[in-house]
Design a protein around this motif. Structure first.
Motif, PDB file in Angstrom:
ATOM      1  N   ALA A  48       3.145  14.543  76.417  1.00  9.35           N
ATOM      2  CA  ALA A  48       2.023  15.113  76.222  1.00  9.35           C
ATOM      3  C   ALA A  48       2.005  15.983  74.884  1.00  9.35           C
ATOM      4  CB  ALA A  48       1.429  16.313  77.353  1.00  9.35           C
ATOM      5  N   ALA A  49       3.230  16.729  74.645  1.00  9.80           N
ATOM      6  CA  ALA A  49       3.435  17.562  73.701  1.00  9.80           C
ATOM      7  C   ALA A  49       3.668  16.573  72.364  1.00  9.80           C
ATOM      8  CB  ALA A  49       4.368  18.464  73.923  1.00  9.80           C
ATOM      9  N   THR A  50       4.052  15.499  72.298  1.00 11.14           N
ATOM     10  CA  THR A  50       4.476  14.916  71.106  1.00 11.14           C
ATOM     11  C   THR A  50       3.453  13.782  70.818  1.00 11.14           C
ATOM     12  OG1 THR A  50       5.872  13.368  72.666  1.00 11.14           O
ATOM     13  CG2 THR A  50       6.921  15.430  71.521  1.00 11.14           C
ATOM     14  N   GLY A  51       2.911  13.112  71.729  1.00  8.78           N
ATOM     15  CA  GLY A  51       1.799  12.056  71.747  1.00  8.78           C
ATOM     16  C   GLY A  51       2.538  10.629  71.424  1.00  8.78           C
ATOM     17  N   VAL A  52       3.922  10.485  71.980  1.00  8.21           N
ATOM     18  CA  VAL A  52       4.381   9.311  71.961  1.00  8.21           C
ATOM     19  C   VAL A  52       3.858   7.995  72.543  1.00  8.21           C
ATOM     20  CG1 VAL A  52       6.892  10.399  71.281  1.00  8.21           C
ATOM     21  CG2 VAL A  52       6.084   9.705  73.614  1.00  8.21           C
ATOM     22  N   ASP A  53       4.200   6.919  72.108  1.00  6.04           N
ATOM     23  CA  ASP A  53       3.533   5.896  72.612  1.00  6.04           C
ATOM     24  C   ASP A  53       4.605   5.152  73.644  1.00  6.04           C
ATOM     25  OD1 ASP A  53       1.257   5.422  70.973  1.00  6.04           O
ATOM     26  OD2 ASP A  53       2.863   5.132  69.462  1.00  6.04           O
ATOM     27  N   ALA A  54       5.791   5.731  73.756  1.00  5.68           N
ATOM     28  CA  ALA A  54       6.681   4.941  74.953  1.00  5.68           C
ATOM     29  C   ALA A  54       7.894   5.959  74.816  1.00  5.68           C
ATOM     30  CB  ALA A  54       7.244   3.824  74.542  1.00  5.68           C
ATOM     31  N   LEU A  55       8.547   6.008  76.064  1.00  2.00           N
ATOM     32  CA  LEU A  55       9.721   7.171  76.341  1.00  2.00           C
ATOM     33  C   LEU A  55      11.029   6.568  76.844  1.00  2.00           C
ATOM     34  CD1 LEU A  55      10.417  10.175  76.212  1.00  2.00           C
ATOM     35  CD2 LEU A  55       9.815  10.308  78.502  1.00  2.00           C
ATOM     36  N   ALA A  56      11.886   6.680  76.255  1.00  5.03           N
ATOM     37  CA  ALA A  56      13.254   6.106  76.715  1.00  5.03           C
ATOM     38  C   ALA A  56      13.773   7.114  77.717  1.00  5.03           C
ATOM     39  CB  ALA A  56      14.369   6.010  75.725  1.00  5.03           C
ATOM     40  N   VAL A  57      13.992   6.780  78.910  1.00  4.51           N
ATOM     41  CA  VAL A  57      14.521   7.679  79.876  1.00  4.51           C
ATOM     42  C   VAL A  57      15.832   7.354  80.676  1.00  4.51           C
ATOM     43  CG1 VAL A  57      12.164   8.025  80.785  1.00  4.51           C
ATOM     44  CG2 VAL A  57      13.274   6.211  81.700  1.00  4.51           C
ATOM     45  N   ALA A  58      16.296   8.515  81.146  1.00  2.00           N
ATOM     46  CA  ALA A  58      17.682   8.472  81.641  1.00  2.00           C
ATOM     47  C   ALA A  58      17.848   8.168  83.087  1.00  2.00           C
ATOM     48  CB  ALA A  58      18.310   9.724  81.422  1.00  2.00           C
ATOM     49  N   VAL A  59      18.196   7.013  83.452  1.00  2.00           N
ATOM     50  CA  VAL A  59      18.151   6.562  84.905  1.00  2.00           C
ATOM     51  C   VAL A  59      19.458   5.972  85.465  1.00  2.00           C
ATOM     52  CG1 VAL A  59      15.646   6.258  85.002  1.00  2.00           C
ATOM     53  CG2 VAL A  59      17.111   4.318  84.102  1.00  2.00           C
ATOM     54  N   GLY A  60      20.571   5.956  84.691  1.00  2.00           N
ATOM     55  CA  GLY A  60      21.998   5.666  84.967  1.00  2.00           C
ATOM     56  C   GLY A  60      22.616   4.663  84.050  1.00  2.00           C
ATOM     57  N   SER A  61      22.009   4.215  82.903  1.00  2.00           N
ATOM     58  CA  SER A  61      22.734   3.155  81.923  1.00  2.00           C
ATOM     59  C   SER A  61      23.263   4.228  80.709  1.00  2.00           C
ATOM     60  CB  SER A  61      21.386   2.218  81.316  1.00  2.00           C
ATOM     61  OG  SER A  61      20.380   2.880  80.694  1.00  2.00           O
ATOM     62  N   SER A  62      24.099   3.615  80.051  1.00  2.00           N
ATOM     63  CA  SER A  62      24.645   4.164  78.765  1.00  2.00           C
ATOM     64  C   SER A  62      25.069   3.243  77.819  1.00  2.00           C
ATOM     65  CB  SER A  62      25.969   4.784  79.426  1.00  2.00           C
ATOM     66  OG  SER A  62      26.578   5.322  78.429  1.00  2.00           O
ATOM     67  N   HIS A  63      24.680   3.766  76.611  1.00  2.00           N
ATOM     68  CA  HIS A  63      25.168   2.637  75.352  1.00  2.00           C
ATOM     69  C   HIS A  63      26.620   2.188  75.395  1.00  2.00           C
ATOM     70  CE1 HIS A  63      21.750   4.733  72.919  1.00  2.00           C
ATOM     71  NE2 HIS A  63      21.319   3.314  73.276  1.00  2.00           N
ATOM     72  N   ALA A  64      26.607   1.326  74.922  1.00  4.57           N
ATOM     73  CA  ALA A  64      27.991   0.648  74.506  1.00  4.57           C
ATOM     74  C   ALA A  64      29.091   0.294  75.611  1.00  4.57           C
ATOM     75  CB  ALA A  64      28.966   1.665  73.601  1.00  4.57           C
ATOM     76  N   MET A  65      28.256  -0.113  76.850  1.00  3.58           N
ATOM     77  CA  MET A  65      29.065  -0.767  77.953  1.00  3.58           C
ATOM     78  C   MET A  65      29.552  -1.956  77.603  1.00  3.58           C
ATOM     79  SD  MET A  65      27.259   1.065  81.286  1.00  3.58           S
ATOM     80  CE  MET A  65      28.455   0.279  82.441  1.00  3.58           C
ATOM     81  N   THR A  66      30.617  -2.334  78.130  1.00  4.88           N
ATOM     82  CA  THR A  66      31.166  -3.769  77.753  1.00  4.88           C
ATOM     83  C   THR A  66      31.198  -4.360  78.946  1.00  4.88           C
ATOM     84  OG1 THR A  66      33.491  -3.043  77.765  1.00  4.88           O
ATOM     85  CG2 THR A  66      32.471  -3.100  75.591  1.00  4.88           C
ATOM     86  N   GLU A  67      31.140  -3.876  80.247  1.00  2.00           N
ATOM     87  CA  GLU A  67      31.220  -4.114  81.867  1.00  2.00           C
ATOM     88  C   GLU A  67      29.708  -3.939  82.183  1.00  2.00           C
ATOM     89  OE1 GLU A  67      34.473  -3.354  83.783  1.00  2.00           O
ATOM     90  OE2 GLU A  67      35.786  -4.215  82.502  1.00  2.00           O
ATOM     91  N   ARG A  68      29.302  -4.864  82.794  1.00  2.00           N
ATOM     92  CA  ARG A  68      28.003  -4.726  83.691  1.00  2.00           C
ATOM     93  C   ARG A  68      28.094  -4.263  85.011  1.00  2.00           C
ATOM     94  NH1 ARG A  68      24.282  -9.849  82.747  1.00  2.00           N
ATOM     95  NH2 ARG A  68      22.500  -8.244  82.602  1.00  2.00           N
TER      96      ARG A  68
END
Length: 283
Positions: free
Chosen positions: A168-188
């Motif tokens: 609401a404060a920023t007016g963004v069109d989409a939001l990346a959210v934290a739900v348990g994933s992480s960048h740079a993981m080499t194992e799924r």
């Protein structure tokens, strides 16, 4: 085929109850592989160039953007062009002229109030110049050794009420959210918080974005989309496939000096990875 806007691809995915995958571009081979994989799968995709990738190419946006856009336009697949994880306001301002239909504003290293102010300012610029704007609340884990207090580090979660207030404060069109994933993981091996995804979907009036999807198993990605995730970002999985193919080729043929001999199988390995990820998305 002309470039398709990220907004159009995301809106179509929302209407269909599906998702759209966004793949990171580092080299020309990445762009070619994403286009080839999308053609094989018969699905649209988004080609993402991050600020880090621009820095790798000497800090010059125009050449890598032009090459990637040219690959996309020559493809039979419906492809969009997205500028990802942008910290520099100047780079956001360069995006429209470089052919991008969307940007991800990354003010997540700033304190909350400054994050909101910077993001809102760049959202205003983006909307005045036809850009669809994504942002995130807090930092996503695994980037360049950053400490694990990031938005997508294990154990870190986005609060639905805070996410709604931020949008609401920023007016963004989409939001990346934290739900348990992480960048740079080499194992799924990432396990997502699907109940939280449901709550975020109910609280946040814009599409949700899953960063760090390379580390998320197939069934978890499908469940995340069913719960409300829309834009699915994939980067490390392409690099893993690329590097494995190069390593195998040079191990088998240590006398090879022509880079085409190992870049061709690397590109093919990435194209296969792209097609496999796209096959996870509901039709």
């Amino acid at each position: 085929m002309p470039l398709v806007s990220t907004r159009e691809l995301v809106d179509e995915a929302v209407a269909a109850g599906s998702g759209v995958a966004a793949f990171n571009v580092i080299t020309l081979e990445h762009a070619e592989a994403i286009a080839a994989g999308a053609e094989r799968a018969g699905r649209p995709a988004i080609l993402q160039i991050s600020e880090n990738a621009v820095a790798f190419h000497g800090g010059r946006l125009a050449p890598v953007a032009a090459a990637t856009a040219a690959v996309a336009r020559a493809s039979g697949a419906r492809l969009g062009l997205h500028l990802d994880h942008v910290v520099s306001p100047a780079l956001v301002e360069a995006a429209p002229a470089a052919g991008f239909g969307s940007v991800m504003v990354d003010a997540s290293k700033l304190p909350y109030g400054q994050n909101v102010a910077r993001t809102a300012e760049l959202v205003d610029f983006g909307h005045r110049h036809g850009l669809w704007v994504e942002a995130e609340l807090g930092r996503v884990g695994g980037k360049d050794g950053e400490p694990p207090l990031d938005a997508h580090a294990p154990g870190v979660r986005t609060d639905p009420a805070e996410a709604a207030a931020y949008v609401a404060a920023t007016g963004v069109d989409a939001l990346a959210v934290a739900v348990g994933s992480s960048h740079a993981m080499t194992e799924r091996t990432a396990a997502l918080d699907h109940e939280l995804i449901h709550r975020l979907r109910a609280s946040v009036p814009v599409p949700l974005v899953l960063h760090g999807s390379s580390g998320v198993p197939d069934d978890e990605i499908r469940a995340a989309i069913a719960a409300g995730m829309v834009k699915i970002n994939v980067g490390t999985a392409l690099n893993t496939a690329f590097t494995a193919a190069v390593r195998a080729e040079l191990t088998a043929r240590p006398d090879v000096v022509d880079p085409r001999k190992y870049l061709a199988p690397a590109r093919e390995a990435m194209a296969t990875t792209v097609a496999e990820f796209l096959a996870l998305l509901p039709a």
